[in-house]
Motif scaffolding. Structure first.
Motif, PDB file in Angstrom:
ATOM      1  N   HIS A 289      56.913 -35.461  26.321  1.00 12.08           N
ATOM      2  CA  HIS A 289      57.465 -34.319  25.940  1.00 12.08           C
ATOM      3  C   HIS A 289      57.724 -34.511  24.326  1.00 12.08           C
ATOM      4  CE1 HIS A 289      60.487 -31.044  25.251  1.00 12.08           C
ATOM      5  NE2 HIS A 289      59.811 -30.525  26.463  1.00 12.08           N
ATOM      6  N   GLU A 290      58.036 -33.498  23.514  1.00  9.65           N
ATOM      7  CA  GLU A 290      58.492 -33.590  22.161  1.00  9.65           C
ATOM      8  C   GLU A 290      59.883 -34.043  21.854  1.00  9.65           C
ATOM      9  OE1 GLU A 290      56.741 -33.764  19.231  1.00  9.65           O
ATOM     10  OE2 GLU A 290      54.948 -34.073  20.770  1.00  9.65           O
ATOM     11  N   PHE A 291      60.680 -33.676  22.801  1.00 12.00           N
ATOM     12  CA  PHE A 291      62.140 -33.869  22.445  1.00 12.00           C
ATOM     13  C   PHE A 291      62.378 -35.337  22.401  1.00 12.00           C
ATOM     14  CE2 PHE A 291      66.609 -34.617  23.904  1.00 12.00           C
ATOM     15  CZ  PHE A 291      67.291 -33.862  22.941  1.00 12.00           C
ATOM     16  N   PRO A 292      62.131 -36.293  23.246  1.00 16.68           N
ATOM     17  CA  PRO A 292      62.295 -37.749  23.032  1.00 16.68           C
ATOM     18  C   PRO A 292      61.700 -38.197  21.728  1.00 16.68           C
ATOM     19  CG  PRO A 292      61.636 -37.524  25.290  1.00 16.68           C
ATOM     20  CD  PRO A 292      61.317 -36.031  24.684  1.00 16.68           C
ATOM     21  N   LYS A 293      60.683 -37.576  21.378  1.00 17.85           N
ATOM     22  CA  LYS A 293      59.824 -38.140  20.266  1.00 17.85           C
ATOM     23  C   LYS A 293      60.597 -37.724  19.061  1.00 17.85           C
ATOM     24  CE  LYS A 293      55.279 -37.903  22.420  1.00 17.85           C
ATOM     25  NZ  LYS A 293      53.927 -37.056  22.397  1.00 17.85           N
TER      26      LYS A 293
ATOM     27  N   ASP B  18      62.093 -40.103  16.189  1.00 23.02           N
ATOM     28  CA  ASP B  18      62.088 -40.102  14.821  1.00 23.02           C
ATOM     29  C   ASP B  18      63.475 -39.944  14.019  1.00 23.02           C
ATOM     30  OD1 ASP B  18      59.347 -40.213  15.371  1.00 23.02           O
ATOM     31  OD2 ASP B  18      59.121 -37.937  15.267  1.00 23.02           O
ATOM     32  N   MET B  19      64.442 -39.062  14.683  1.00 33.90           N
ATOM     33  CA  MET B  19      65.861 -38.894  13.884  1.00 33.90           C
ATOM     34  C   MET B  19      66.605 -40.152  13.900  1.00 33.90           C
ATOM     35  SD  MET B  19      69.359 -38.228  14.639  1.00 33.90           S
ATOM     36  CE  MET B  19      69.419 -37.941  16.406  1.00 33.90           C
ATOM     37  N   LYS B  20      66.173 -40.917  15.112  1.00 32.05           N
ATOM     38  CA  LYS B  20      67.004 -42.395  15.034  1.00 32.05           C
ATOM     39  C   LYS B  20      66.223 -43.451  14.181  1.00 32.05           C
ATOM     40  CE  LYS B  20      69.325 -40.860  19.152  1.00 32.05           C
ATOM     41  NZ  LYS B  20      68.661 -39.845  20.036  1.00 32.05           N
ATOM     42  N   ARG B  21      65.009 -43.074  13.742  1.00 33.47           N
ATOM     43  CA  ARG B  21      64.263 -44.146  13.042  1.00 33.47           C
ATOM     44  C   ARG B  21      63.921 -45.188  14.133  1.00 33.47           C
ATOM     45  NH1 ARG B  21      67.583 -43.728   7.669  1.00 33.47           N
ATOM     46  NH2 ARG B  21      68.962 -44.802   8.595  1.00 33.47           N
ATOM     47  N   LEU B  22      63.444 -44.724  15.190  1.00 34.65           N
ATOM     48  CA  LEU B  22      63.012 -45.932  16.354  1.00 34.65           C
ATOM     49  C   LEU B  22      61.515 -45.694  16.278  1.00 34.65           C
ATOM     50  CD1 LEU B  22      65.494 -45.430  18.978  1.00 34.65           C
ATOM     51  CD2 LEU B  22      65.522 -47.154  17.378  1.00 34.65           C
ATOM     52  N   PRO B  23      60.804 -46.571  16.546  1.00 38.54           N
ATOM     53  CA  PRO B  23      59.545 -46.428  16.899  1.00 38.54           C
ATOM     54  C   PRO B  23      58.926 -45.532  17.936  1.00 38.54           C
ATOM     55  CG  PRO B  23      59.799 -48.917  16.722  1.00 38.54           C
ATOM     56  CD  PRO B  23      60.995 -47.924  16.591  1.00 38.54           C
ATOM     57  N   ARG B  24      57.946 -44.737  17.712  1.00 38.64           N
ATOM     58  CA  ARG B  24      57.667 -43.871  19.073  1.00 38.64           C
ATOM     59  C   ARG B  24      57.002 -44.469  20.033  1.00 38.64           C
ATOM     60  NH1 ARG B  24      55.210 -37.961  17.737  1.00 38.64           N
ATOM     61  NH2 ARG B  24      57.103 -37.107  16.619  1.00 38.64           N
ATOM     62  N   SER B  25      56.692 -45.865  19.740  1.00 37.12           N
ATOM     63  CA  SER B  25      56.312 -46.665  21.169  1.00 37.12           C
ATOM     64  C   SER B  25      57.454 -47.104  21.950  1.00 37.12           C
ATOM     65  CB  SER B  25      55.535 -47.969  20.515  1.00 37.12           C
ATOM     66  OG  SER B  25      56.580 -48.617  19.736  1.00 37.12           O
TER      67      SER B  25
ATOM     68  N   LEU C 106      62.037 -46.721  26.942  1.00 33.38           N
ATOM     69  CA  LEU C 106      63.582 -46.099  27.175  1.00 33.38           C
ATOM     70  C   LEU C 106      63.271 -45.215  28.338  1.00 33.38           C
ATOM     71  CD1 LEU C 106      64.430 -44.900  23.394  1.00 33.38           C
ATOM     72  CD2 LEU C 106      65.352 -47.063  24.874  1.00 33.38           C
ATOM     73  N   GLY C 107      62.239 -44.626  28.760  1.00 34.93           N
ATOM     74  CA  GLY C 107      62.032 -43.732  29.822  1.00 34.93           C
ATOM     75  C   GLY C 107      61.927 -44.652  30.991  1.00 34.93           C
ATOM     76  N   LEU C 108      61.131 -45.597  31.117  1.00 31.72           N
ATOM     77  CA  LEU C 108      61.195 -46.601  32.077  1.00 31.72           C
ATOM     78  C   LEU C 108      62.630 -47.227  32.558  1.00 31.72           C
ATOM     79  CD1 LEU C 108      57.886 -48.703  31.480  1.00 31.72           C
ATOM     80  CD2 LEU C 108      58.368 -46.765  33.415  1.00 31.72           C
TER      81      LEU C 108
END
Length: 117
Positions: free
Chosen positions: A27-31, A35-42, A47-49
């Motif tokens: 979903h786009e919300f966690p992505k 991005d806002m927190k400057r964390l890699p999307r990978s 984090l979901g796990l």
């Protein structure tokens, strides 16, 4: 006391399990949050796990109390890390974080009160 423990734990497991699904389906919300927190999307699936493991651990705590305590403690630490990520980038939008953190703390509190006090 069991009723309070069961309701809080069940609600927390549902909440964190639902969040895990949102993170894991792409979903786009966690992505956008990453991005806002400057964390890699990978990191988003990882984090979901972590959320999924916490949710399952809370449910497993009904059978193995130590598992529930460790899962609730892990979720509290997860959301402390989320707060640090927010503060690191200067984000003051902490409403969602506060709700999730309060739920994690409540699940830890009722778990400790029911099983260990």
């Amino acid at each position: 006391m069991f009723t309070v423990y069961a309701w809080v734990t069940g609600f927390a497991a549902f909440l964190f399990g639902s969040a895990a699904v949102v993170y894991l389906i792409g979903h786009e919300f966690p992505k956008a949050q990453a991005d806002m927190k400057r964390l890699p999307r990978s990191w988003v699936p990882v984090l979901g796990l972590m959320l999924a493991a916490g949710s399952l651990g809370l449910l497993g705590g009904f059978g193995v109390p130590m598992l529930g305590t460790l899962a609730a403690s892990g979720l509290v630490l997860y959301f402390v890390g989320a707060l640090l990520a927010h503060l690191r980038v200067g984000s003051r939008k902490l409403g969602n974080w506060a709700f999730f953190f309060a739920t994690a703390v409540a699940s830890l509190g009722v778990n400790l009160a029911y099983h260990w006090v």
